[in-house]
Design a protein around this motif. Sequence first.
Motif, mmCIF file in Angstrom:
data_model
loop_
_atom_site.group_PDB
_atom_site.id
_atom_site.type_symbol
_atom_site.label_atom_id
_atom_site.label_comp_id
_atom_site.label_asym_id
_atom_site.label_seq_id
_atom_site.Cartn_x
_atom_site.Cartn_y
_atom_site.Cartn_z
ATOM 1 N N GLY A 1 0.916 -1.021 0.003
ATOM 2 C CA GLY A 1 0.078 0.114 0.052
ATOM 3 C C GLY A 1 0.966 1.200 -0.045
ATOM 4 N N LYS A 2 0.136 2.386 0.722
ATOM 5 C CA LYS A 2 1.006 3.773 0.658
ATOM 6 C C LYS A 2 2.038 3.538 1.702
ATOM 7 N N VAL A 3 3.314 4.035 1.165
ATOM 8 C CA VAL A 3 4.367 3.904 2.146
ATOM 9 C C VAL A 3 4.494 5.241 2.875
ATOM 10 N N HIS A 4 4.495 5.083 4.423
ATOM 11 C CA HIS A 4 4.554 6.125 4.940
ATOM 12 C C HIS A 4 5.619 6.474 5.988
ATOM 13 N N CYS A 5 6.464 5.484 5.923
ATOM 14 C CA CYS A 5 7.832 5.549 6.853
ATOM 15 C C CYS A 5 8.720 4.493 6.227
ATOM 16 N N ILE A 6 10.085 4.906 6.051
ATOM 17 C CA ILE A 6 11.194 3.992 5.664
ATOM 18 C C ILE A 6 12.372 4.102 6.857
ATOM 19 N N SER B 1 0.568 1.079 4.455
ATOM 20 C CA SER B 1 -0.864 1.097 4.980
ATOM 21 C C SER B 1 -1.272 -0.413 4.750
ATOM 22 N N ALA B 2 -0.695 -1.243 3.982
ATOM 23 C CA ALA B 2 -1.294 -2.612 3.809
ATOM 24 C C ALA B 2 -0.315 -3.421 4.176
ATOM 25 N N GLY B 3 0.940 -3.228 4.609
ATOM 26 C CA GLY B 3 2.027 -4.092 5.096
ATOM 27 C C GLY B 3 3.274 -3.500 5.381
ATOM 28 N N GLU B 4 4.243 -4.575 5.588
ATOM 29 C CA GLU B 4 5.692 -4.086 5.576
ATOM 30 C C GLU B 4 6.443 -4.950 5.019
ATOM 31 N N LEU B 5 7.874 -4.303 4.557
ATOM 32 C CA LEU B 5 8.858 -5.190 4.033
ATOM 33 C C LEU B 5 10.119 -4.898 4.676
ATOM 34 N N ARG B 6 10.890 -5.811 5.055
ATOM 35 C CA ARG B 6 12.235 -5.952 5.561
ATOM 36 C C ARG B 6 13.355 -6.442 4.664
ATOM 37 N N THR C 1 23.053 -15.001 4.997
ATOM 38 C CA THR C 1 21.775 -15.493 4.315
ATOM 39 C C THR C 1 20.987 -14.247 4.199
ATOM 40 N N PRO C 2 21.156 -13.564 3.146
ATOM 41 C CA PRO C 2 20.109 -12.214 2.996
ATOM 42 C C PRO C 2 18.685 -12.513 2.891
ATOM 43 N N SER C 3 17.835 -11.659 3.215
ATOM 44 C CA SER C 3 16.523 -12.085 3.432
ATOM 45 C C SER C 3 15.725 -10.859 2.843
ATOM 46 N N LEU C 4 14.491 -10.893 2.384
ATOM 47 C CA LEU C 4 13.357 -9.835 2.091
ATOM 48 C C LEU C 4 12.161 -10.369 2.440
ATOM 49 N N ILE C 5 11.575 -10.130 3.577
ATOM 50 C CA ILE C 5 10.462 -10.542 4.120
ATOM 51 C C ILE C 5 9.060 -9.535 4.240
ATOM 52 N N LEU C 6 8.200 -10.294 3.647
ATOM 53 C CA LEU C 6 7.033 -9.349 3.569
ATOM 54 C C LEU C 6 6.071 -9.839 4.772
ATOM 55 N N SER C 7 5.519 -8.850 5.209
ATOM 56 C CA SER C 7 4.774 -8.955 6.375
ATOM 57 C C SER C 7 3.209 -8.438 6.363
ATOM 58 N N ILE C 8 2.073 -8.974 6.461
ATOM 59 C CA ILE C 8 0.584 -8.543 6.309
ATOM 60 C C ILE C 8 -0.125 -9.127 6.966
ATOM 61 N N GLU C 9 -0.575 -8.405 8.055
ATOM 62 C CA GLU C 9 -1.445 -8.918 9.274
ATOM 63 C C GLU C 9 -0.874 -10.045 9.896
ATOM 64 N N GLY C 10 0.320 -9.767 10.207
ATOM 65 C CA GLY C 10 0.998 -10.856 11.082
ATOM 66 C C GLY C 10 1.545 -11.949 10.528
ATOM 67 N N ASN C 11 1.347 -12.184 9.107
ATOM 68 C CA ASN C 11 1.811 -13.154 8.439
ATOM 69 C C ASN C 11 2.960 -12.975 7.667
ATOM 70 N N LEU C 12 4.256 -13.801 7.741
ATOM 71 C CA LEU C 12 5.220 -13.457 7.074
ATOM 72 C C LEU C 12 5.517 -14.372 5.782
ATOM 73 N N ARG C 13 6.046 -13.745 4.537
ATOM 74 C CA ARG C 13 6.413 -14.388 3.627
ATOM 75 C C ARG C 13 7.833 -13.793 3.089
ATOM 76 N N HIS C 14 8.563 -14.957 2.715
ATOM 77 C CA HIS C 14 10.081 -14.572 2.376
ATOM 78 C C HIS C 14 9.964 -14.409 0.673
ATOM 79 N N LEU C 15 10.021 -13.145 0.309
ATOM 80 C CA LEU C 15 10.142 -12.908 -1.400
ATOM 81 C C LEU C 15 11.617 -13.378 -1.922
ATOM 82 N N ALA C 16 11.486 -14.130 -2.878
ATOM 83 C CA ALA C 16 12.794 -14.678 -3.734
ATOM 84 C C ALA C 16 13.449 -13.245 -4.472
#
Length: 353
Positions: free
Chosen positions: A142-147, A268-273, A287-302
């Motif tokens: 969603g809309k990014v409001h902080c980085i 506004s709809a999730g977080e990326l780290r 082991t670098p990682s890119l993790i998407l977090s939406i409503e408490g659910n985590l998903r590793h992005l390839a």
Amino acid sequence: MAQGVALVGSGWVSRTIWAPLLYRHGARIVSIIDPDPQASQALATLAPTARLHACMSNLALQDCNLALICSPNANHTRQALRAMEQGLNVILEKPACLSLCHAQDLIECSRQTGGRLSVTAAASHRSDVRALLDAVASNTIGKVHCIDIAWRRHNGVPRPGSWFTCADLALAGSGADLGWHLLEVALQALGYPLVDAALCNHVPADGSEGARQASWRADSGGHDHAILEVESQSYSALRTQAGAMVFLRTAWSSHQPLDETTITLYGSAGELRLHTTFGFSQNRVQTPSLILSIEGNLRHLAFESDDNLAPYSAYLSQTLDDLGKGTTDSELEFCKLRSLASAMSAMYPNLPN
């Protein structure tokens, strides 16, 4: 059209990164512009016929159509303007400039002379960063409001006692050096807004950091007791005109065990780290990682695994191709330069314009 290059500065970045990549991508180094009389020897294998000039002049730029400027930060704007006024295209190593006023001078000169201007952008050509930016562009969070962006090393002062740590030549320390790479990503994710305010704490070196040289650079000239005249660590809160906040933390040396880069986007709809290590240090995140977090659910992005040089090669290949075809998007480059320079202006308001 093959690029005849004036390579301005022959330090570690020029010798280890740009000169080999110019050779790989079919460009020819015609002129080496550096006051060091040993400069041509350092590049003898890659540029055996290159002329050596102590300063930028009409003769130094003769037979060149591209200047790649890797000189001390304080020289960037003056040298880029001179090169464009002589009809050359310019690639500027980071930090391209540290004031919005200088950025505008560069943009106006590019428009008036027709010389194409490009700011080096290795960070945004990393595969993990591309995956992050693609996720943002597809509205995944969603809309990014902080980085929140950070690059903190354990031991990584660039050549203590050299121009990197001299206030008159470097102008600023880790906030401009490491911070430029981080802001390249964060401000791109936000659409390159201007930064209109900053609250900063630039931490001076404590006197012992001259011994904490970046070992992977294999530099000569640094010494254990060198005085660092610019900040070793920097902490900044930046406010953009788009409304989003950017929190920036950098350190050439710190108490943490690894050299780490983290980029966290709050939307506004999730977080990326992203958790990784930028640059060439061997003391890196394994082991670098890119993790998407939406409503408490985590998903590793390839994302694909890169070698350290790959982002620089990708940037240069694209830039040389665009210059050869005349397809450089100047307005996008100008927008990027204004955005990054506005951040530097806000972080270092007391530097001369």
